[in-house]
Design a protein around this motif. Structure first.
Motif, PDB file in Angstrom:
ATOM      1  N   ILE A  62       0.882  -1.213   0.072  1.00  0.00           N
ATOM      2  CA  ILE A  62      -0.018   0.057   0.009  1.00  0.00           C
ATOM      3  C   ILE A  62       0.827   1.256   0.254  1.00  0.00           C
ATOM      4  O   ILE A  62       1.792   1.390   0.993  1.00  0.00           O
ATOM      5  N   ASP A  63       0.767   1.881  -0.957  1.00  0.00           N
ATOM      6  CA  ASP A  63       1.658   3.050  -1.138  1.00  0.00           C
ATOM      7  C   ASP A  63       1.090   4.387  -1.228  1.00  0.00           C
ATOM      8  O   ASP A  63      -0.047   4.688  -1.945  1.00  0.00           O
ATOM      9  N   ILE A  64       1.162   5.165  -0.216  1.00  0.00           N
ATOM     10  CA  ILE A  64       0.486   6.271   0.181  1.00  0.00           C
ATOM     11  C   ILE A  64       1.125   7.599  -0.128  1.00  0.00           C
ATOM     12  O   ILE A  64       0.351   8.545   0.015  1.00  0.00           O
ATOM     13  N   HIS A  65       2.049   7.474  -0.815  1.00  0.00           N
ATOM     14  CA  HIS A  65       2.699   8.877  -1.294  1.00  0.00           C
ATOM     15  C   HIS A  65       3.646   8.569  -2.495  1.00  0.00           C
ATOM     16  O   HIS A  65       4.881   8.121  -2.305  1.00  0.00           O
ATOM     17  N   SER A  66       3.169   8.623  -3.708  1.00  0.00           N
ATOM     18  CA  SER A  66       4.021   8.556  -5.020  1.00  0.00           C
ATOM     19  C   SER A  66       3.084   9.350  -6.098  1.00  0.00           C
ATOM     20  O   SER A  66       2.415   9.598  -6.324  1.00  0.00           O
ATOM     21  N   ASP A  67       4.106   9.948  -6.737  1.00  0.00           N
ATOM     22  CA  ASP A  67       3.804  10.920  -8.005  1.00  0.00           C
ATOM     23  C   ASP A  67       4.113  10.416  -9.160  1.00  0.00           C
ATOM     24  O   ASP A  67       4.274  11.103 -10.282  1.00  0.00           O
ATOM     25  N   MET A  68       4.250   9.005  -9.150  1.00  0.00           N
ATOM     26  CA  MET A  68       4.900   8.357 -10.449  1.00  0.00           C
ATOM     27  C   MET A  68       3.776   8.790 -11.629  1.00  0.00           C
ATOM     28  O   MET A  68       4.458   8.536 -12.835  1.00  0.00           O
ATOM     29  N   ILE A  69       2.658   8.778 -11.462  1.00  0.00           N
ATOM     30  CA  ILE A  69       1.621   9.042 -12.427  1.00  0.00           C
ATOM     31  C   ILE A  69       2.023  10.349 -13.213  1.00  0.00           C
ATOM     32  O   ILE A  69       1.500  10.662 -14.276  1.00  0.00           O
TER      33      ILE A  69
END
Length: 398
Positions: A62-69
């Motif tokens: 569960i990844d709650i912080h990622s701006d990969m999008i």
């Protein structure tokens, strides 16, 4: 209609407290129906048996912080791709990484911000948030959530942020302040190094003017932030602070109702955050790199000092799995503890721990099969809601 029953046998189950061998994992429909000794498991009536061949079974991450999008939507400064395509491609990439729940974390910047990208403009952020909300109603490879990162100097968009929280367009809110001279950019040389291409050739005088301009920006008041935090709390949405650099800032944010401290700058602040009841968040890339790329707190040091609760991918989704096994192999962190940083703890932080984040009876059957026999861990299969969404062992080749 009878729900499908699956028995997974031969695996090493990473539960919250231990690693179980000689146990079977039973799935009925979308949930874990039981964890039984193998001799009892084989007595169960099932529709399918999966032999895990001695690999680890762990909960979906569960990844709650990622701006990969961001890079999938805007791979070049002048190229804005179709949002539906970007989300579809993110599903495939994230599922292959063992991430079954992703909180896409896009900052909402004000117009005129010196480093704003098209995807970070309010209109595009709202567009993505609405698409994610719609996608929750349709089946997919993984679960998508939206993490609204509100830059507190963005007063122009304050009403929109309030509306998005009220209308269920966000699942996590964080208060961001990237003003130079504090937070992540206490060291102005780091601020200069992180400027986009158009800002890298500023003269010293121009750079000082930029810093002064950014430092003089008006920001949302504590009262305004309290309104947003209270609104989020009333809807069961967690609120985080970002780049906490002082104990005073922690105490102010605590009064707002903030319960998550993302990327505390120093060990002293991280330790105090734990004492104050925060869940602290650090980057998994920090583990792989051997320290912060911004020169701030080492995630490994925070873990050793019991000042870290959650690891996130930040910008590199592949980092989560590698960080877990690096912590175990090189730094002797027990696997249940290492796995909890990317499963159980983030689920608890955002309020979904009753359904996700651990291999326990009644939880959703999000399961990652990991072969750790080689130098690097390798994902073999991924299940979401009891459905196989990744199977790297079944290539169809003779």
């Amino acid at each position: 209609m009878t729900e499908r029953r699956i028995r997974i046998t031969g695996g090493k189950l990473i539960t919250p407290d231990s690693v179980l061998e000689g146990y079977d994992l039973l799935i009925q429909g979308s949930r874990i129906a039981g964890i039984l000794p193998a001799d009892e498991g084989k007595m169960q009536e099932t529709d399918q048996v999966i032999d895990a061949h001695g690999v680890y079974l762990m909960p979906g991450m569960i990844d709650i912080h990622s701006d990969m999008i961001e890079n999938l939507i805007q791979p070049r400064s002048t190229a804005l791709m179709d949002f539906e395509i970007a989300l579809a491609e993110s599903e495939r990439l994230l599922a292959m990484c063992g991430i079954t729940s992703m909180f896409h974390s896009i900052s909402m910047y004000r117009e005129g911000t010196w480093d704003v990208k098209e995807i970070r403009k309010a209109s595009q952020v709202r567009r993505l948030a609405e698409l994610i909300r719609q996608k929750k109603q349709r089946p997919g490879l993984i679960r998508h959530y939206y993490h609204l990162r509100y830059e507190i100097d963005n007063l122009e968009c304050y009403p929109q942020v309030e509306e998005m929280i009220a209308n269920g367009m966000t699942d996590l809110v964080s208060f961001m302040d990237h003003t130079p001279g504090q937070g992540q950019y206490q060291d102005l040389s780091v601020y200069r190094k992180h400027q986009p291409d158009e800002g890298k050739n500023l003269t010293d005088r121009e750079f000082r003017q930029l810093v002064e301009q950014e430092q003089q920006k008006p920001k949302a008041s504590q009262e305004q932030l309290k309104v947003l935090a209270d609104l989020a709390a009333s809807r069961g949405i967690a609120v985080a602070s970002h780049d906490d650099d002082s104990i005073g800032k922690l105490k102010r944010n605590r009064k707002l109702g903030v319960r998550i401290s993302e990327f505390p700058i120093t060990l002293e602040v991280a330790k105090e955050a734990v004492r104050e009841g925060y869940l602290t968040v650090l980057g998994a890339p920090n583990i792989l790199l051997g320290g912060s790329h911004s020169g701030n707190l080492s995630a490994l040091q925070a873990i050793r000092e019991k000042a870290a609760d959650v690891l996130v991918s930040d910008y590199y989704p592949q980092s989560l799995l590698y960080a877990v096994f690096l912590l175990n192999r090189r730094y002797a962190v027990a696997l249940p503890e290492a796995v909890a940083y990317v499963t159980k703890n983030p689920a608890a932080a955002v309020g979904i721990g009753s359904e996700y984040g651990s291999l326990e009876t009644g939880k959703k059957a999000d399961i990652v099969f990991v072969d750790s026999s080689g130098e690097l861990p390798v994902i073999q299969k991924v299940m979401v809601n009891g459905n196989l969404v990744v199977d790297c062992m079944n290539t169809g080749m003779e």
